[in-house]
Design a protein around this motif. Sequence first.
Motif, PDB file in Angstrom:
ATOM      1  N   ALA A  58      -0.378 -21.153  52.483  1.00 24.53           N
ATOM      2  CA  ALA A  58      -1.772 -21.521  52.222  1.00 24.53           C
ATOM      3  C   ALA A  58      -2.460 -21.983  53.506  1.00 24.53           C
ATOM      4  CB  ALA A  58      -1.836 -22.605  51.154  1.00 24.53           C
ATOM      5  N   ALA A  59      -1.775 -22.792  54.291  1.00 23.87           N
ATOM      6  CA  ALA A  59      -2.356 -23.285  55.546  1.00 23.87           C
ATOM      7  C   ALA A  59      -2.577 -22.132  56.524  1.00 23.87           C
ATOM      8  CB  ALA A  59      -1.446 -24.344  56.166  1.00 23.87           C
ATOM      9  N   GLU A  60      -1.616 -21.239  56.643  1.00 21.07           N
ATOM     10  CA  GLU A  60      -1.736 -20.102  57.563  1.00 21.07           C
ATOM     11  C   GLU A  60      -2.856 -19.148  57.144  1.00 21.07           C
ATOM     12  OE1 GLU A  60      -0.158 -19.297  60.498  1.00 21.07           O
ATOM     13  OE2 GLU A  60       0.734 -21.289  60.402  1.00 21.07           O
ATOM     14  N   ALA A  61      -3.027 -18.984  55.837  1.00 16.26           N
ATOM     15  CA  ALA A  61      -4.022 -18.039  55.316  1.00 16.26           C
ATOM     16  C   ALA A  61      -5.377 -18.689  55.071  1.00 16.26           C
ATOM     17  CB  ALA A  61      -3.508 -17.408  54.019  1.00 16.26           C
ATOM     18  N   ASP A  62      -5.457 -20.000  55.207  1.00 14.38           N
ATOM     19  CA  ASP A  62      -6.679 -20.756  54.941  1.00 14.38           C
ATOM     20  C   ASP A  62      -7.159 -20.559  53.500  1.00 14.38           C
ATOM     21  OD1 ASP A  62      -8.694 -22.566  55.568  1.00 14.38           O
ATOM     22  OD2 ASP A  62     -10.062 -21.001  56.265  1.00 14.38           O
ATOM     23  N   VAL A  63      -6.195 -20.707  52.570  1.00 16.75           N
ATOM     24  CA  VAL A  63      -6.492 -20.679  51.133  1.00 16.75           C
ATOM     25  C   VAL A  63      -5.821 -21.902  50.507  1.00 16.75           C
ATOM     26  CG1 VAL A  63      -6.664 -18.159  51.040  1.00 16.75           C
ATOM     27  CG2 VAL A  63      -4.482 -19.236  50.531  1.00 16.75           C
ATOM     28  N   ARG A  64      -6.158 -22.171  49.269  1.00 19.97           N
ATOM     29  CA  ARG A  64      -5.548 -23.315  48.577  1.00 19.97           C
ATOM     30  C   ARG A  64      -4.120 -22.982  48.144  1.00 19.97           C
ATOM     31  NH1 ARG A  64      -7.551 -24.150  43.781  1.00 19.97           N
ATOM     32  NH2 ARG A  64      -8.349 -22.040  43.672  1.00 19.97           N
ATOM     33  N   GLN A  65      -3.252 -23.982  48.181  1.00 16.11           N
ATOM     34  CA  GLN A  65      -1.867 -23.798  47.718  1.00 16.11           C
ATOM     35  C   GLN A  65      -1.852 -23.401  46.260  1.00 16.11           C
ATOM     36  OE1 GLN A  65      -0.273 -26.145  45.421  1.00 16.11           O
ATOM     37  NE2 GLN A  65       1.477 -24.754  45.306  1.00 16.11           N
ATOM     38  N   ALA A  66      -2.773 -23.948  45.475  1.00 16.23           N
ATOM     39  CA  ALA A  66      -2.837 -23.616  44.049  1.00 16.23           C
ATOM     40  C   ALA A  66      -3.088 -22.121  43.840  1.00 16.23           C
ATOM     41  CB  ALA A  66      -3.922 -24.440  43.362  1.00 16.23           C
ATOM     42  N   LEU A  67      -3.841 -21.506  44.744  1.00 13.48           N
ATOM     43  CA  LEU A  67      -4.091 -20.070  44.637  1.00 13.48           C
ATOM     44  C   LEU A  67      -2.824 -19.285  44.946  1.00 13.48           C
ATOM     45  CD1 LEU A  67      -5.907 -17.669  44.147  1.00 13.48           C
ATOM     46  CD2 LEU A  67      -6.718 -17.876  46.505  1.00 13.48           C
ATOM     47  N   VAL A  68      -2.087 -19.689  45.967  1.00  9.42           N
ATOM     48  CA  VAL A  68      -0.818 -19.022  46.275  1.00  9.42           C
ATOM     49  C   VAL A  68       0.103 -19.102  45.060  1.00  9.42           C
ATOM     50  CG1 VAL A  68       1.248 -19.044  47.746  1.00  9.42           C
ATOM     51  CG2 VAL A  68      -1.013 -19.459  48.758  1.00  9.42           C
ATOM     52  N   SER A  69       0.186 -20.282  44.466  1.00  8.48           N
ATOM     53  CA  SER A  69       1.009 -20.469  43.272  1.00  8.48           C
ATOM     54  C   SER A  69       0.542 -19.578  42.129  1.00  8.48           C
ATOM     55  CB  SER A  69       0.964 -21.931  42.832  1.00  8.48           C
ATOM     56  OG  SER A  69       1.688 -22.113  41.636  1.00  8.48           O
ATOM     57  N   ALA A  70      -0.758 -19.531  41.895  1.00  4.13           N
ATOM     58  CA  ALA A  70      -1.303 -18.728  40.791  1.00  4.13           C
ATOM     59  C   ALA A  70      -1.034 -17.238  41.007  1.00  4.13           C
ATOM     60  CB  ALA A  70      -2.800 -18.993  40.642  1.00  4.13           C
ATOM     61  N   ILE A  71      -1.083 -16.782  42.244  1.00  2.00           N
ATOM     62  CA  ILE A  71      -0.762 -15.377  42.520  1.00  2.00           C
ATOM     63  C   ILE A  71       0.702 -15.121  42.191  1.00  2.00           C
ATOM     64  CG2 ILE A  71      -0.521 -13.607  44.313  1.00  2.00           C
ATOM     65  CD1 ILE A  71      -2.943 -14.960  45.742  1.00  2.00           C
ATOM     66  N   GLU A  72       1.572 -16.038  42.591  1.00  2.00           N
ATOM     67  CA  GLU A  72       3.005 -15.848  42.381  1.00  2.00           C
ATOM     68  C   GLU A  72       3.414 -15.922  40.911  1.00  2.00           C
ATOM     69  OE1 GLU A  72       5.500 -18.181  44.957  1.00  2.00           O
ATOM     70  OE2 GLU A  72       4.705 -17.207  46.750  1.00  2.00           O
ATOM     71  N   VAL A  73       2.629 -16.583  40.077  1.00  2.00           N
ATOM     72  CA  VAL A  73       2.945 -16.634  38.645  1.00  2.00           C
ATOM     73  C   VAL A  73       2.060 -15.693  37.833  1.00  2.00           C
ATOM     74  CG1 VAL A  73       3.959 -18.947  38.728  1.00  2.00           C
ATOM     75  CG2 VAL A  73       1.526 -18.676  38.168  1.00  2.00           C
ATOM     76  N   GLU A  74       1.356 -14.817  38.544  1.00  2.00           N
ATOM     77  CA  GLU A  74       0.585 -13.725  37.942  1.00  2.00           C
ATOM     78  C   GLU A  74      -0.612 -14.172  37.114  1.00  2.00           C
ATOM     79  OE1 GLU A  74       3.190 -10.844  35.998  1.00  2.00           O
ATOM     80  OE2 GLU A  74       4.855 -11.634  37.184  1.00  2.00           O
ATOM     81  N   THR A  75      -1.175 -15.325  37.427  1.00  2.00           N
ATOM     82  CA  THR A  75      -2.348 -15.772  36.673  1.00  2.00           C
ATOM     83  C   THR A  75      -3.645 -15.619  37.465  1.00  2.00           C
ATOM     84  OG1 THR A  75      -2.024 -18.073  37.362  1.00  2.00           O
ATOM     85  CG2 THR A  75      -1.039 -17.401  35.261  1.00  2.00           C
ATOM     86  N   ALA A  76      -3.543 -15.400  38.780  1.00  2.00           N
ATOM     87  CA  ALA A  76      -4.734 -15.259  39.616  1.00  2.00           C
ATOM     88  C   ALA A  76      -5.166 -13.806  39.713  1.00  2.00           C
ATOM     89  CB  ALA A  76      -4.461 -15.798  41.016  1.00  2.00           C
ATOM     90  N   ASN A  77      -6.434 -13.626  39.986  1.00  2.00           N
ATOM     91  CA  ASN A  77      -6.995 -12.314  40.265  1.00  2.00           C
ATOM     92  C   ASN A  77      -7.696 -12.435  41.625  1.00  2.00           C
ATOM     93  OD1 ASN A  77      -7.719  -9.662  39.898  1.00  2.00           O
ATOM     94  ND2 ASN A  77      -9.466 -10.133  38.591  1.00  2.00           N
TER      95      ASN A  77
END
Length: 77
Positions: A32-51
């Motif tokens: 998240a820090a390297e990509a400048d996104v929220r950690q919660a978004l990384v988590s949501a992508i990994e659990v297939e809930t984010a778009n």
Amino acid sequence: MAKRETPSSKRILARNLRRLRLERGWSQDDLAAEADVRQALVSAIEVETANPTLETLDRVATALGVELAKLLEKSGR
């Protein structure tokens, strides 16, 4: 004969993202820090809930040092 189910795009993305992140020894916070996104978004992508948007995927791919297409490859390799 049963039809083989094809993994969804979200599942493919989730598996590839997690694999690439772990190959680098990164936590979700690190990515998240390297990509400048929220950690919660990384988590949501990994659990297939984010778009995620293309912009987000581009940031993540850049942070991981891979082409964007690598995140969506079915083989993951």
